[in-house]
Design a protein around this motif. Structure first.
Motif, short mmCIF file in Angstrom:
data_model
loop_
_atom_site.label_atom_id
_atom_site.label_comp_id
_atom_site.label_asym_id
_atom_site.label_seq_id
_atom_site.Cartn_x
_atom_site.Cartn_y
_atom_site.Cartn_z
N TYR A 97 -0.45 4.81 -1.62
CA TYR A 97 -0.73 5.80 -0.57
C TYR A 97 0.08 7.06 -0.81
CZ TYR A 97 -1.31 8.16 3.86
OH TYR A 97 -1.60 9.12 4.81
N LEU A 143 0.81 -1.21 0.00
CA LEU A 143 0.00 0.00 0.00
C LEU A 143 0.84 1.27 0.00
CD1 LEU A 143 -2.89 -0.88 2.51
CD2 LEU A 143 -3.03 -0.67 0.02
N ASN A 150 -7.26 2.31 2.11
CA ASN A 150 -7.75 2.05 0.75
C ASN A 150 -8.78 3.08 0.32
OD1 ASN A 150 -6.41 -0.48 -0.19
ND2 ASN A 150 -7.32 -1.32 1.66
#
Length: 475
Positions: A191, A187, A455
């Motif tokens: 991100y 992520l 997310n």
């Protein structure tokens, strides 16, 4: 329904907080109460099976109708809580250190008294007589406000920026923040892409408001948990978007996330303040709270930071960790004396409902023992030449204590003061950040929260930018 009764329709959670100061709940301790208005005064009465307590206060009478309603509601609710406090105090014989105060910012009350014409000394005494605050805590507030008044003043023309990195190497058992373990790092890139987009949007927003940048704070999570490439990119984008702040802080909380390369990036970026936070210098406790590093790694990280030329290191510690004694906390403070940080924040353990420690029903430590730890922290800060400069309280704190930041002269963190005293606008970027717009004339704060889920944040970052544009009237 009478006017004062109307103001109390939703007060039950606040009354629960008052009862909790004495280890009680409304189920364990049934009471009855009522409030009336008579001859320009609110009259509140609380009763249990054996005690009755009555208190009164004057009814505010502002000319402005909106302010009149606001001040009357505040007066009625404060009177109600204080009367229940008196009943519990009489019934149990317990004297909580912060008296009847349940809010997180007690400094606001000493400021309020000073605004009404009292000098600082008498304002502190007022908290003792009006709210049953102990002399020790009233003195702490006196010193904090004194220190704050020597700092560059905040105001409507300033904006602070918070940049959130919601990743850690492991999750502490007491943690309730919207952060997660970095894991395989899948992520991180998406991100960072979203965060950089929001940072650039924030740069445009700040310029459009015409406000002056005051402080930038990179928090988390653990920002230094990012890989070196992404960490360097973060700092580059931060200085490109938000140059010229009076102060830059980067949290480097976990010593096992620091490398010489990252420390050099911090120094070269112009960041003057970092936090290296052991929480405790006892290896056994570090394992219990889920921190996968040792006390020696803390010492090594401090050495690396000094070698890199970092001029301001903050140390966070926690009083009241599971299984710790006053001797354990004293060892942590002895390490602080050896490491000589420029600032020291002494937190008191607060077990939040979303923390693993709460889910595992970990007991809060003994209140008297925790209070002694907090005193040791204050004494240690004094030996180091520091003064208290900000503090705040939380629910479910061990021993009904507080979190206090201490700093050497010239090293108080402006962002910490601004966020806790709510005296400057905050532009918060990243998952879970909450932007704040201060309306000083109205005593009101507007908020614009970013979604906490990583997310969701990645998918909806444009919406987060638009929310802040709406908050600050930038169309």
């Amino acid at each position: 329904m009478s006017e004062p009764a109307c103001y109390l329709e939703t007060i039950q959670p606040e009354l629960e907080n008052v009862a909790r100061l004495f280890g009680l709940s409304s189920e364990q301790y049934p009471f009855r109460y009522g409030m009336t208005e008579h001859d320009g005064r609110y009259v509140c009465t609380f009763t249990d099976e054996t005690h009755t307590v009555t208190r009164t206060t004057g009814v505010p009478d502002d000319r402005d109708e909106r302010l009149r309603i606001l001040h009357r509601k505040r007066a009625a609710r404060r009177l109600c809580k204080q009367t229940l406090y008196d009943l519990c105090r009489e019934a149990t014989g317990i004297h909580p250190p912060w008296g009847s105060l349940t809010g997180i910012r007690p400094t606001h009350l000493i400021r309020e008294a000073m605004a009404d014409g009292m000098d600082r000394e008498n304002a502190a005494k007022h908290l003792i007589t009006a709210f049953d605050v102990t002399e020790e805590k009233a003195r702490l507030l006196y010193e904090i406000t004194q220190t704050q008044d020597m700092l560059p003043p905040p105001g409507d023309r300033f904006m602070d920026v918070y940049i959130g990195i919601p990743f850690c190497t492991t999750r502490c058992t007491y943690c309730s923040f919207s952060s997660g373990e970095i894991g395989n790092g899948k992520l991180v890139k998406p991100y960072m892409d979203a965060l950089i987009r929001e940072m650039r949007g924030g740069k445009e927003l700040l310029a459009a408001t015409g406000r002056e940048l005051r402080a930038v704070y990179v928090g988390g999570g653990t920002p230094t948990a990012l890989p070196e490439a992404e960490f360097g990119l973060l700092l580059d984008e931060m200085m490109s978007a938000f140059p010229g702040a009076r102060e830059y802080t980067v949290e480097a909380g976990r010593p096992d996330t620091l490398t010489k390369a990252k420390l050099k990036m911090i120094r070269d970026s112009g960041t003057g303040r970092i936090s290296i936070n052991p929480q405790t210098m006892n290896d056994r406790t570090l394992k219990v709270i889920g921190r996968m590093h040792t006390a020696q790694q803390v010492i090594d990280a401090y050495g690396m930071a000094r070698e890199a030329g970092i001029g301001h290191i903050n140390m966070d510690v926690i009083a009241g960790l599971p299984g710790e004694t006053t001797d354990d906390f004293a060892r942590t403070m002895e390490a602080a004396l050896q490491l000589k940080p420029e600032s020291l924040t002494v937190h008191t353990l607060a077990i939040k409902r979303s923390s693993r420690m709460h889910l595992e029903n970990a007991p809060l430590p003994d209140g008297e023992m925790t209070a002694e730890m907090v005193r040791t922290g204050r004494e240690t800060a004094g030996i180091l030449g520091m003064r208290p400069y900000y503090m705040y309280r939380q629910k479910y704190m061990a021993g009904n204590q507080e979190n206090t930041g201490y700093a050497l002269p010239g090293h108080a963190c402006l962002y910490n003061v601004d966020i806790m005293e709510e005296t400057s606008h905050i532009l918060a970027l990243g998952a879970g950040g909450i932007s704040k717009r201060i309306y000083p004339e109205e005593g009101h704060i507007g908020r614009s929260p970013n979604v906490s889920n990583i997310n969701q944040y990645i998918e909806r970052v444009d919406e987060m930018i638009d929310r802040k544009r709406g908050l600050f009237d930038v169309l």
